[in-house]
Design an enzyme around this catalytic site. Structure first.
Site, PDB file in Angstrom:
ATOM      1  N   ARG A  53     109.319 -16.866 -11.473  1.00 11.81           N
ATOM      2  CA  ARG A  53     108.252 -15.695 -11.921  1.00 11.81           C
ATOM      3  C   ARG A  53     108.544 -15.407 -13.187  1.00 11.81           C
ATOM      4  O   ARG A  53     107.811 -15.264 -14.117  1.00 11.81           O
ATOM      5  CB  ARG A  53     107.812 -14.983 -10.847  1.00 11.81           C
ATOM      6  CG  ARG A  53     106.944 -15.239  -9.774  1.00 11.81           C
ATOM      7  CD  ARG A  53     107.479 -14.402  -8.576  1.00 11.81           C
ATOM      8  NE  ARG A  53     108.854 -14.564  -8.018  1.00 11.81           N
ATOM      9  CZ  ARG A  53     109.083 -15.682  -7.302  1.00 11.81           C
ATOM     10  NH1 ARG A  53     108.059 -16.549  -6.940  1.00 11.81           N
ATOM     11  NH2 ARG A  53     110.417 -16.288  -6.978  1.00 11.81           N
ATOM     12  N   THR A  54     109.743 -14.669 -13.454  1.00 11.92           N
ATOM     13  CA  THR A  54     109.719 -13.882 -14.734  1.00 11.92           C
ATOM     14  C   THR A  54     109.887 -14.898 -15.912  1.00 11.92           C
ATOM     15  O   THR A  54     108.952 -14.665 -16.964  1.00 11.92           O
ATOM     16  CB  THR A  54     111.010 -13.171 -14.664  1.00 11.92           C
ATOM     17  OG1 THR A  54     111.100 -12.343 -13.352  1.00 11.92           O
ATOM     18  CG2 THR A  54     111.326 -12.023 -15.967  1.00 11.92           C
ATOM     19  N   LYS A  82     131.411 -24.231 -24.013  1.00  6.42           N
ATOM     20  CA  LYS A  82     132.461 -24.399 -25.064  1.00  6.42           C
ATOM     21  C   LYS A  82     133.341 -23.181 -25.200  1.00  6.42           C
ATOM     22  O   LYS A  82     134.359 -23.115 -26.121  1.00  6.42           O
ATOM     23  CB  LYS A  82     131.862 -25.203 -26.112  1.00  6.42           C
ATOM     24  CG  LYS A  82     131.348 -26.320 -26.130  1.00  6.42           C
ATOM     25  CD  LYS A  82     130.702 -26.713 -27.323  1.00  6.42           C
ATOM     26  CE  LYS A  82     129.526 -27.528 -27.173  1.00  6.42           C
ATOM     27  NZ  LYS A  82     128.879 -27.588 -28.608  1.00  6.42           N
ATOM     28  N   ARG A 103     117.940 -12.587 -19.065  1.00  8.24           N
ATOM     29  CA  ARG A 103     118.281 -11.910 -17.533  1.00  8.24           C
ATOM     30  C   ARG A 103     119.712 -12.308 -17.543  1.00  8.24           C
ATOM     31  O   ARG A 103     120.056 -13.488 -17.886  1.00  8.24           O
ATOM     32  CB  ARG A 103     117.412 -12.833 -16.736  1.00  8.24           C
ATOM     33  CG  ARG A 103     118.087 -12.544 -15.455  1.00  8.24           C
ATOM     34  CD  ARG A 103     117.151 -13.413 -14.188  1.00  8.24           C
ATOM     35  NE  ARG A 103     115.822 -12.577 -14.079  1.00  8.24           N
ATOM     36  CZ  ARG A 103     115.012 -12.862 -12.839  1.00  8.24           C
ATOM     37  NH1 ARG A 103     115.394 -13.598 -12.023  1.00  8.24           N
ATOM     38  NH2 ARG A 103     114.015 -11.888 -12.791  1.00  8.24           N
ATOM     39  N   HIS A 131     114.586  -4.224 -13.662  1.00  6.61           N
ATOM     40  CA  HIS A 131     113.915  -5.275 -13.785  1.00  6.61           C
ATOM     41  C   HIS A 131     112.377  -4.583 -14.424  1.00  6.61           C
ATOM     42  O   HIS A 131     111.552  -4.490 -13.657  1.00  6.61           O
ATOM     43  CB  HIS A 131     113.706  -5.932 -12.906  1.00  6.61           C
ATOM     44  CG  HIS A 131     113.163  -7.219 -12.713  1.00  6.61           C
ATOM     45  ND1 HIS A 131     112.312  -7.681 -13.745  1.00  6.61           N
ATOM     46  CD2 HIS A 131     112.875  -8.377 -11.997  1.00  6.61           C
ATOM     47  CE1 HIS A 131     112.192  -8.996 -13.716  1.00  6.61           C
ATOM     48  NE2 HIS A 131     112.350  -9.382 -12.415  1.00  6.61           N
TER      49      HIS A 131
HETATM   50  N1   CP Z   1     110.224 -11.093  -9.219  1.00  7.18           N
HETATM   51  C1   CP Z   1     111.153 -12.057 -10.112  1.00  7.18           C
HETATM   52  O1   CP Z   1     111.746 -11.408 -10.659  1.00  7.18           O
HETATM   53  O2   CP Z   1     111.090 -13.308  -9.594  1.00  7.18           O
HETATM   54  P1   CP Z   1     112.106 -14.374 -10.193  1.00  7.18           P
HETATM   55  O3   CP Z   1     113.446 -13.876  -9.871  1.00  7.18           O
HETATM   56  O4   CP Z   1     111.520 -15.701  -9.629  1.00  7.18           O
HETATM   57  O5   CP Z   1     111.812 -14.339 -11.857  1.00  7.18           O
END
Ligand code: CP
Length: 305
Positions: A53-54, A82, A103, A131
């Site tokens: 999603r993100t 590397k 992330r 998040h």
């Molecule tokens: N809600 C969320 O962060 O989903 P993903 O891990 O799929 O990005």
């Protein structure tokens, strides 16, 4: 907000969040016809952990606004394999893009990247810490679906120890005026003391409970999260707690009509498929709001209001 890093939901005032939500309302329409407000701009997505999603909603948001993106491959296919340092990798992304979404499994990496890069850095999730854009999506969903963010009784169910989405959501909703916040989890996954201290200092009425059923009839919002298996330092600890809670359509029989059930997704076994067809399920619409919300954020960060 032009040029601003997005590291923690706590850095945003209520007014700033409302500005993002108002922009997202406009983006709901823009997303249907497309726009070129970000033409010529490039976003780098650097995801060192899995995401559906993100990452994809950020990429879709950029494309809907006429911009484009470059995506850092998984670590075994980039020059990280590397031995290139994370700092040098971030420097390269900064050279190639106008905004970086990162992330990482380690806490603090988004902040670290923001200290290195001149381009704005957006935290797409760092370790167990935060998040922030998920919290914005969650709050925006409540505002769209219930018409308000104040005076709600909110239950947050699940892994409140390791779950970064749950933690950011709790911090986010505390910017508004919840009537009461129930933090519902097995004992072993109860929220950390720093979060509880923050809520007390912020004057948010809250209670830590283990039994969902005892509070369910009071709730306007039930925010369900999965157990974060990948973050348990001890696999035995996970084995002890897995399957310890599960929301099904049956247990929603005695709830308020207007209750909405949210989940940041992905779900595993804590949210039964039977809930999908109830009038309370909003988690797929919640995920769909990820695009207009992130369109709004990218526009505000890259070109301003
Ligand atoms: N809600 C969320 O962060 O989903 P993903 O891990 O799929 O990005």
């Amino acid at each position: 907000m032009r040029g601003r890093d997005v590291i923690s939901i706590l850095e945003f005032t209520r007014r700033e969040l409302e500005t993002i939500f108002e922009e997202a309302d406009r983006m709901l329409e823009v997303a249907k016809r497309g726009a070129d407000v970000l033409r010529g701009k490039i976003m780098a997505t650097a995801f060192f952990e899995p995401s559906t999603r993100t990452k994809l909603s950020f990429q879709a948001a950029m494309l809907r606004l006429g911009g484009s993106y470059v995506d850092l491959p998984p670590e075994h296919l980039s020059s990280r394999a590397k031995g290139e340092s994370l700092a040098d990798t971030i420097r390269m992304l900064d050279a190639y893009a106008d905004v970086i979404v990162v992330r990482h499994r380690a806490e603090g990496v988004a902040k670290f990247a923001a200290e290195i890069a001149d381009a704005p850095v957006i935290n797409g999730g760092d370790g167990t810490r935060g998040h922030p854009t998920q919290a914005m999506v969650d709050l925006y969903t409540i505002r769209r679906e219930l018409g308000r963010l104040d005076k709600l009784v909110v239950g947050v169910l699940g892994d409140l120890k390791y779950g970064r989405a749950a933690k950011s959501f709790v911090l986010g909703i505390s910017k508004f005026e919840p009537e009461k916040l129930y933090l519902i989890s097995p004992q072993i996954l109860r929220p950390r003391e720093d979060l509880l201290e923050y809520l007390s200092e912020a004057g948010v009425e809250h209670e830590v409970v283990e039994d969902l059923r005892s509070v369910l009839p009071e709730l306007d919002v039930l925010y369900v999260t999965r157990i974060q298996r990948e973050r348990f330092p001890d696999p035995l600890e996970y084995e002890r707690v897995k399957g310890s809670y599960r929301v099904t359509a049956d247990i929603l029989a005695e709830v308020k009509d207007e209750l909405i059930v949210l989940h940041p997704l992905p779900r595993v076994d804590e949210l039964d498929f039977s809930v999908d067809s109830t009038r309370h399920a909003r988690y797929f619409v919640q995920a769909s709001y990820g695009v207009p919300l992130r369109m709004a954020l990218l526009k505000l960060v890259l070109v301003g209001g």
